[in-house]
Scaffold this motif. Structure first.
Motif, short mmCIF file in Angstrom:
data_model
loop_
_atom_site.label_atom_id
_atom_site.label_comp_id
_atom_site.label_asym_id
_atom_site.label_seq_id
_atom_site.Cartn_x
_atom_site.Cartn_y
_atom_site.Cartn_z
N ASN A 156 -9.36 17.88 -67.99
CA ASN A 156 -9.49 18.41 -69.15
C ASN A 156 -7.34 18.23 -69.68
O ASN A 156 -7.67 18.20 -70.61
N LEU A 157 -6.45 17.81 -68.55
CA LEU A 157 -5.27 17.55 -69.45
C LEU A 157 -5.29 15.70 -70.00
O LEU A 157 -4.04 16.55 -70.85
N VAL A 158 -6.39 15.61 -69.46
CA VAL A 158 -5.79 13.64 -69.33
C VAL A 158 -6.78 13.99 -70.78
O VAL A 158 -5.67 13.26 -71.74
N GLN A 159 -7.34 14.39 -70.98
CA GLN A 159 -8.62 14.49 -72.78
C GLN A 159 -7.68 14.94 -73.60
O GLN A 159 -7.29 14.42 -74.59
N LEU A 202 -2.47 9.70 -66.32
CA LEU A 202 -1.82 8.97 -67.02
C LEU A 202 -0.51 7.84 -66.87
O LEU A 202 -1.08 7.29 -67.80
N GLN A 203 -0.56 7.99 -65.57
CA GLN A 203 0.21 6.96 -66.03
C GLN A 203 0.01 5.73 -65.84
O GLN A 203 0.45 4.72 -65.56
N ALA A 204 -1.13 5.52 -64.70
CA ALA A 204 -2.67 4.49 -64.60
C ALA A 204 -2.97 3.55 -66.26
O ALA A 204 -3.18 2.65 -66.33
N ALA A 205 -2.96 4.96 -66.83
CA ALA A 205 -3.82 4.24 -67.96
C ALA A 205 -2.82 3.87 -69.20
O ALA A 205 -2.47 4.17 -70.61
N SER A 206 -2.56 2.81 -69.13
CA SER A 206 -1.35 1.80 -70.20
C SER A 206 -2.46 0.90 -70.77
O SER A 206 -1.46 1.01 -71.72
N SER A 207 -3.84 0.50 -70.98
CA SER A 207 -4.31 0.92 -71.79
C SER A 207 -4.15 1.59 -73.37
O SER A 207 -4.26 1.27 -74.46
N LEU A 208 -4.09 2.47 -73.41
CA LEU A 208 -3.63 3.34 -74.88
C LEU A 208 -2.62 3.94 -75.01
O LEU A 208 -1.19 3.05 -74.28
N ASP A 209 -2.37 3.68 -75.88
CA ASP A 209 -1.60 3.87 -77.42
C ASP A 209 -0.57 5.28 -77.38
O ASP A 209 -0.17 5.80 -77.82
N MET A 210 0.10 5.08 -75.75
CA MET A 210 1.13 6.18 -76.37
C MET A 210 1.88 6.18 -74.60
O MET A 210 1.72 4.98 -74.15
N GLU A 336 -11.62 3.82 -74.30
CA GLU A 336 -10.27 2.35 -73.31
C GLU A 336 -10.22 2.62 -72.25
O GLU A 336 -9.69 2.25 -71.24
N LEU A 337 -10.12 3.95 -72.39
CA LEU A 337 -9.59 4.54 -70.88
C LEU A 337 -10.71 4.40 -70.15
O LEU A 337 -10.58 3.95 -68.67
N GLY A 338 -12.01 4.47 -70.16
CA GLY A 338 -13.82 4.41 -69.63
C GLY A 338 -13.79 5.98 -68.64
O GLY A 338 -12.53 6.31 -68.15
N GLU A 339 -14.47 5.80 -68.74
CA GLU A 339 -14.97 7.76 -67.63
C GLU A 339 -15.16 7.43 -66.43
O GLU A 339 -14.40 8.42 -65.88
N ASP A 340 -15.50 6.51 -66.14
CA ASP A 340 -15.69 6.07 -64.27
C ASP A 340 -14.01 6.32 -64.05
O ASP A 340 -13.05 6.73 -62.92
N ALA A 341 -12.71 5.36 -64.90
CA ALA A 341 -11.29 5.97 -65.00
C ALA A 341 -11.12 6.79 -64.78
O ALA A 341 -10.55 8.33 -63.95
N LEU A 342 -11.43 7.86 -65.96
CA LEU A 342 -10.91 9.42 -66.82
C LEU A 342 -11.72 9.78 -65.42
O LEU A 342 -10.92 11.06 -64.75
N ARG A 343 -12.89 9.79 -64.53
CA ARG A 343 -13.32 11.33 -63.51
C ARG A 343 -12.33 11.04 -62.48
O ARG A 343 -12.17 12.04 -61.39
N ASP A 344 -12.35 9.26 -62.16
CA ASP A 344 -11.24 9.37 -60.58
C ASP A 344 -9.97 8.85 -60.82
O ASP A 344 -9.36 10.12 -59.72
N ARG A 345 -9.46 9.49 -61.46
CA ARG A 345 -7.75 9.16 -62.08
C ARG A 345 -7.68 10.69 -61.74
O ARG A 345 -7.43 11.49 -60.76
N ALA A 346 -8.49 12.20 -62.53
CA ALA A 346 -8.12 13.26 -62.84
C ALA A 346 -8.56 13.81 -62.14
O ALA A 346 -8.20 15.17 -61.41
N ASN A 347 -9.44 13.59 -60.87
CA ASN A 347 -9.66 13.95 -59.82
C ASN A 347 -8.85 13.87 -58.16
O ASN A 347 -9.54 14.37 -57.68
#
Length: 360
Positions: A156-159, A202-210, A336-347
């Motif tokens: 949730n926090l990543v979203q 979030l640290q690993a999500a370098s592709s995002l515009d933030m 851009e982040l990807g559903e799989d990456a979001l699930r794996d990293r946030a877990n």
């Protein structure tokens, strides 16, 4: 292509149709291509429109007698969604008769109706309430969640961070917003597992515009060191009320100090320009407009006590979000982040062995 119109709950808030219509009319001066669907008592709305002939030409009235009370329980308000001005404004968004809805009414009822009628957009588990707050710098800070959900896990926090950054690019005009997670300290080892796992994602999500800048403590929220502060709704709501309460305390303290003696009153006259600037900076009307991010449609909450300028700011926020198509932006960032990456990293999968997260 014409812009979608904005549905306004004209009966919500403390001042009713007169202020809601005036606020929408003020906002239309800056966003003159928008049209409005004014929902509520037709007689009251028409009387309010008499002072704003330009607004009358740009508006359609949807009459309804029923209003959600300020102290009404959301569960009861939901059952009357099809008969109240708030419910019909939201329904207009669901039916495609409006692109967004604005209300100054009951926050809990608005949140509950919005979730049920509009549902969450694909890729978002829970919507979040985001608000603008003043800082020492020239830009405001966006904070979410301010109370839509009391609890939030790492996913949730990543979203929330993705949605908050998308909002910041629109509302603050920054291409790469600085994003931080609210925590009890800035060290990597501080906080709950959910916070540390979200930081790692979030640290690993370098592709995002933030730009993820790690953790921030509550006493730094208004320093201007970041553009977006992310937290769960329980902590966010407490932090918001503490900040608002402190602002009122400082204002009242100054008022008491400046009226305590003749010398103080003279000092007030000398320093009045500075105190007026402080008053303007802390006035919630100048930062009005909480946004429910993550829904299939734009839903904006105005302060119930907002004056016409405050309502205008809330409507202007709504207009900017529609013009920039924030739902599309959030969808693109999630992809851009990807559903799989979001699930794996946030877990927590793929984190360092000690479970901590480094911050830039």
């Amino acid at each position: 292509m014409s812009l979608p119109r904005i549905a306004v709950d004209a009966m919500g808030g403390d001042h009713g149709a007169r202020v809601m219509v005036e606020g929408a009319a003020l906002a239309r001066r800056r966003h003159d291509k928008f049209k409005f669907l004014l929902v509520g008592d037709e007689t009251a709305i028409k009387a309010a429109l008499d002072d704003h002939p330009g607004m009358r030409e740009a508006s359609e009235i949807l009459h309804c007698d029923d209003v959600v009370a300020g102290d009404e329980k959301p569960s009861r308000a939901i059952r009357r969604a099809k008969t109240t001005s708030m419910g019909l404004a939201i329904q207009a968004v669901k039916d495609g008769n409006a692109g967004a809805a604005v209300s100054a009414g009951n926050t809990g009822a608005l949140m509950a109706m919005g979730k049920i009628a509009l549902r969450t957009m694909p890729g978002i588990d829970r919507p979040a309430l985001a608000g603008l707050m003043p800082t020492l710098e020239e830009h405001d800070v966006i904070m979410l969640d301010l109370g839509a959900n009391t609890e939030a896990d790492a996913r949730n926090l990543v979203q929330y961070a993705i949605m908050g950054a998308a909002y910041a690019r629109i509302a603050l005009g920054v291409e790469q917003p600085r994003v931080r997670l609210l925590n009890i300290g800035t060290e990597d080892i501080k906080g709950t597992d959910a916070l540390r796992d979200a930081a790692a994602a979030l640290q690993a999500a370098s592709s995002l515009d933030m730009r993820f800048d790690g953790f921030i403590e509550s006493d730094k929220i208004n320093r201007g060191q970041t553009h977006v502060v992310v937290t769960d709704g329980f902590s966010g709501n407490i932090a918001l009320k503490a900040i608002e309460g402190t602002a009122r305390f400082v204002t009242d303290l100054l008022k008491t100090a400046f009226t305590s003696s003749l010398r103080s009153k003279f000092g007030f006259l000398v320093s009045r320009p500075a105190t007026e600037l402080l008053k303007h900076h802390l006035d919630p009307n100048n930062h009005n407009g909480g946004v429910f991010l993550g829904l299939n449609g734009v839903l904006v909450k105005s302060h119930g006590s907002a004056n016409a300028q405050g309502v205008a700011n809330a409507v202007a926020v709504t207009a900017r979000l529609l013009e920039a198509d924030i739902t599309r932006r959030i969808t693109a960032d999630l992809a851009e982040l990807g559903e799989d990456a979001l699930r794996d990293r946030a877990n927590g999968n793929g984190n360092s062995t000690d479970g901590t997260a480094a911050a830039k």
